[in-house]
Design a protein around this motif. Sequence first.
Motif, PDB file in Angstrom:
ATOM      1  N   PRO A 279     -75.902 -45.939 -49.143  1.00 33.17           N
ATOM      2  CA  PRO A 279     -76.986 -46.883 -49.455  1.00 33.17           C
ATOM      3  C   PRO A 279     -78.223 -46.635 -48.609  1.00 33.17           C
ATOM      4  CG  PRO A 279     -75.352 -47.947 -48.065  1.00 33.17           C
ATOM      5  CD  PRO A 279     -74.807 -46.583 -48.389  1.00 33.17           C
ATOM      6  N   ASP A 280     -79.364 -47.140 -49.088  1.00 29.95           N
ATOM      7  CA  ASP A 280     -80.609 -47.056 -48.327  1.00 29.95           C
ATOM      8  C   ASP A 280     -80.514 -47.914 -47.075  1.00 29.95           C
ATOM      9  OD1 ASP A 280     -81.653 -45.456 -50.324  1.00 29.95           O
ATOM     10  OD2 ASP A 280     -82.677 -47.112 -51.337  1.00 29.95           O
ATOM     11  N   SER A 281     -81.364 -47.623 -46.107  1.00 26.58           N
ATOM     12  CA  SER A 281     -81.465 -48.462 -44.914  1.00 26.58           C
ATOM     13  C   SER A 281     -82.478 -49.573 -45.167  1.00 26.58           C
ATOM     14  CB  SER A 281     -81.900 -47.624 -43.712  1.00 26.58           C
ATOM     15  OG  SER A 281     -80.926 -46.643 -43.409  1.00 26.58           O
ATOM     16  N   VAL A 282     -82.406 -50.624 -44.360  1.00 27.90           N
ATOM     17  CA  VAL A 282     -83.328 -51.749 -44.520  1.00 27.90           C
ATOM     18  C   VAL A 282     -83.511 -52.415 -43.160  1.00 27.90           C
ATOM     19  CG1 VAL A 282     -81.465 -53.357 -45.105  1.00 27.90           C
ATOM     20  CG2 VAL A 282     -83.798 -53.875 -45.814  1.00 27.90           C
ATOM     21  N   VAL A 283     -84.727 -52.915 -42.912  1.00 28.56           N
ATOM     22  CA  VAL A 283     -85.001 -53.713 -41.719  1.00 28.56           C
ATOM     23  C   VAL A 283     -84.847 -55.172 -42.112  1.00 28.56           C
ATOM     24  CG1 VAL A 283     -86.702 -54.351 -39.982  1.00 28.56           C
ATOM     25  CG2 VAL A 283     -86.573 -51.983 -40.793  1.00 28.56           C
ATOM     26  N   LEU A 284     -83.900 -55.866 -41.490  1.00 30.73           N
ATOM     27  CA  LEU A 284     -83.592 -57.241 -41.875  1.00 30.73           C
ATOM     28  C   LEU A 284     -84.549 -58.229 -41.213  1.00 30.73           C
ATOM     29  CD1 LEU A 284     -79.695 -57.142 -41.667  1.00 30.73           C
ATOM     30  CD2 LEU A 284     -81.160 -56.806 -43.670  1.00 30.73           C
ATOM     31  N   ASN A 285     -84.866 -59.276 -41.969  1.00 29.10           N
ATOM     32  CA  ASN A 285     -85.707 -60.362 -41.484  1.00 29.10           C
ATOM     33  C   ASN A 285     -84.791 -61.474 -40.985  1.00 29.10           C
ATOM     34  OD1 ASN A 285     -87.358 -62.582 -41.132  1.00 29.10           O
ATOM     35  ND2 ASN A 285     -88.512 -62.280 -43.026  1.00 29.10           N
ATOM     36  N   ARG A 286     -84.824 -61.772 -39.707  1.00 31.63           N
ATOM     37  CA  ARG A 286     -83.891 -62.734 -39.128  1.00 31.63           C
ATOM     38  C   ARG A 286     -84.173 -64.170 -39.566  1.00 31.63           C
ATOM     39  NH1 ARG A 286     -79.345 -60.165 -37.365  1.00 31.63           N
ATOM     40  NH2 ARG A 286     -80.025 -58.021 -37.008  1.00 31.63           N
ATOM     41  N   LYS A 287     -85.281 -64.408 -40.254  1.00 30.17           N
ATOM     42  CA  LYS A 287     -85.581 -65.748 -40.736  1.00 30.17           C
ATOM     43  C   LYS A 287     -84.926 -66.036 -42.082  1.00 30.17           C
ATOM     44  CE  LYS A 287     -90.038 -66.154 -38.356  1.00 30.17           C
ATOM     45  NZ  LYS A 287     -91.492 -66.421 -38.515  1.00 30.17           N
ATOM     46  N   LEU A 288     -84.344 -65.021 -42.708  1.00 34.54           N
ATOM     47  CA  LEU A 288     -83.712 -65.168 -44.015  1.00 34.54           C
ATOM     48  C   LEU A 288     -82.214 -64.917 -43.882  1.00 34.54           C
ATOM     49  CD1 LEU A 288     -86.302 -63.177 -46.144  1.00 34.54           C
ATOM     50  CD2 LEU A 288     -86.130 -65.653 -45.952  1.00 34.54           C
ATOM     51  N   PRO A 289     -81.398 -65.478 -44.777  1.00 38.08           N
ATOM     52  CA  PRO A 289     -79.947 -65.252 -44.699  1.00 38.08           C
ATOM     53  C   PRO A 289     -79.612 -63.764 -44.726  1.00 38.08           C
ATOM     54  CG  PRO A 289     -80.455 -66.999 -46.256  1.00 38.08           C
ATOM     55  CD  PRO A 289     -81.765 -66.388 -45.881  1.00 38.08           C
ATOM     56  N   LEU A 290     -78.875 -63.303 -43.732  1.00 42.13           N
ATOM     57  CA  LEU A 290     -78.582 -61.872 -43.619  1.00 42.13           C
ATOM     58  C   LEU A 290     -77.743 -61.385 -44.789  1.00 42.13           C
ATOM     59  CD1 LEU A 290     -77.859 -61.530 -39.797  1.00 42.13           C
ATOM     60  CD2 LEU A 290     -79.981 -61.054 -41.029  1.00 42.13           C
ATOM     61  N   TRP A 291     -76.744 -62.178 -45.204  1.00 46.84           N
ATOM     62  CA  TRP A 291     -75.871 -61.729 -46.288  1.00 46.84           C
ATOM     63  C   TRP A 291     -76.669 -61.504 -47.567  1.00 46.84           C
ATOM     64  CZ3 TRP A 291     -75.613 -64.255 -50.877  1.00 46.84           C
ATOM     65  CH2 TRP A 291     -76.063 -65.579 -50.920  1.00 46.84           C
ATOM     66  N   TYR A 292     -77.688 -62.362 -47.792  1.00 46.90           N
ATOM     67  CA  TYR A 292     -78.489 -62.229 -49.008  1.00 46.90           C
ATOM     68  C   TYR A 292     -79.336 -60.962 -48.952  1.00 46.90           C
ATOM     69  CZ  TYR A 292     -81.783 -63.175 -52.741  1.00 46.90           C
ATOM     70  OH  TYR A 292     -82.543 -63.060 -53.877  1.00 46.90           O
ATOM     71  N   GLN A 293     -79.977 -60.714 -47.800  1.00 46.92           N
ATOM     72  CA  GLN A 293     -80.802 -59.517 -47.676  1.00 46.92           C
ATOM     73  C   GLN A 293     -79.964 -58.250 -47.847  1.00 46.92           C
ATOM     74  OE1 GLN A 293     -83.951 -59.731 -44.459  1.00 46.92           O
ATOM     75  NE2 GLN A 293     -82.673 -61.481 -43.883  1.00 46.92           N
ATOM     76  N   VAL A 294     -78.768 -58.248 -47.246  1.00 49.11           N
ATOM     77  CA  VAL A 294     -77.891 -57.087 -47.352  1.00 49.11           C
ATOM     78  C   VAL A 294     -77.453 -56.892 -48.800  1.00 49.11           C
ATOM     79  CG1 VAL A 294     -75.628 -56.179 -46.727  1.00 49.11           C
ATOM     80  CG2 VAL A 294     -77.104 -57.170 -44.974  1.00 49.11           C
TER      81      VAL A 294
END
Length: 249
Positions: free
Chosen positions: A6-21
Amino acid sequence: MTSFAPDSVVLNRKLPLWYQVSQSLRASILGRSPEDPLRLPTEEQLAGHYGVSVLTMRQALKELEDEGLISRHRRRGTFIEPDARRGAPVRLLGSVDAIVAQQSGMTSELLEHGPVPVPVPLAEHFPDVAEVGAYHRLRCDETTGEPTNHARNWVRPELAARIDPDDLVRQPMTKVLRDVLGVDISRITDTVEARLADPETARLLEVPLLSPILHYTGITYDTRGRVLDVAVIHYRGDRFSFTVTLDAH
């Protein structure tokens, strides 16, 4: 057996991590090449890839399993469903990755493209240029070939000059701007409203005239506050729904 990468992504800690992933992984799955392997890495490997806990990764995979994009088999592993239906809810949660994910997973036919004078309704968004690059695409379900939406984009001319039209066949404009051209996108504002299909939309989407559609407008900004792209997309009302998730934190 080789696993899908899968591609890499920089996660936004203000949003639910499971959803971003889940949305990042969804975009990778729907944007994969036919020759890519169907087997996913293990939960532990994916958790390490995204920098999240195994519990968070498990929740993200559950979302994709419920959508029918992956299947999980005890002792065998997790696999991408090659024939999974691509029609999915339009979900807006505030991240660029969510926008990329919602636009992914469809084949596109580029109906027309080229420079045009800035349309009068868009003049406020492009006050410093006389022309923009215009793109009109028809998107279809990869499995059935059924038309699902048609999209128009108006892009700043210096960016349009760098866009390879072939990149727009399988990738959404947001992904091309961010990942291919390397544009630093700061935010996207979205508006979705119910409308009735006009003659052009009814013809392209193969629906009755005046049938319900979802009218989406997305405006993409760079870090200087300039508008990079204005997108207008008409989604078939019988194939898409609109869901907003609000983060209480």
